[in-house]
Write a protein that holds these residues in place. Structure first.
Motif: not given
Length: 124
Positions: A81-93, A116-124
């Motif tokens: 899953l390639q994730m570009n232009s990430l936004k804070p609302e994309d934050t989650g497991i 088991q999941g992987t954490q993604v955190t997008v800071s503003s």
């Protein structure tokens, strides 16, 4: 049952990119459709994207269209899953999941095996 392991999560600034990987066990048939889901604190698990065995059929939730790309390499038993232009609302497991059959699905209950999941955190 399919064994799935996610990796690639982390902390990134808004506008940045991450690539998540979902490695499946050797016992996995490459015909399994694979889905990506995410869950933010206090919220229900939501569908992000899914892909069929050949990669020819793909579905995305509206909020990630044009920014995320799902793909698979069956020779490596891995879905990305390639994730570009990430936004804070994309934050989650972020979780990957596999389901039996050939049909794509967007509901968590339609999937049989989960990582088991992987954490993604997008800071503003």
């Amino acid at each position: 049952q399919v064994q799935l392991v996610e990796s690639g999560g982390g902390l990134v600034q808004a506008g940045g990119s991450l690539r998540l990987s979902c490695a499946a066990s050797r016992r996995t048939s490459s015909s399994n459709p694979i889905g990506w889901f995410r869950q933010a604190p206090g919220k229900e698990r939501e569908f992000v994207a899914c892909i069929n065995w050949s990669g020819a059929s793909i579905n995305y939730t509206d909020s990630v269209k044009g920014r995320f790309t799902i793909s698979r390499d069956n020779a490596k038993n891995t879905v990305y899953l390639q994730m570009n232009s990430l936004k804070p609302e994309d934050t989650g497991i972020y979780y990957c999941a596999a389901r039996r059959g050939l049909r794509l699905a967007v509901l968590p209950e339609e999937y049989d095996s989960w990582g088991q999941g992987t954490q993604v955190t997008v800071s503003s």
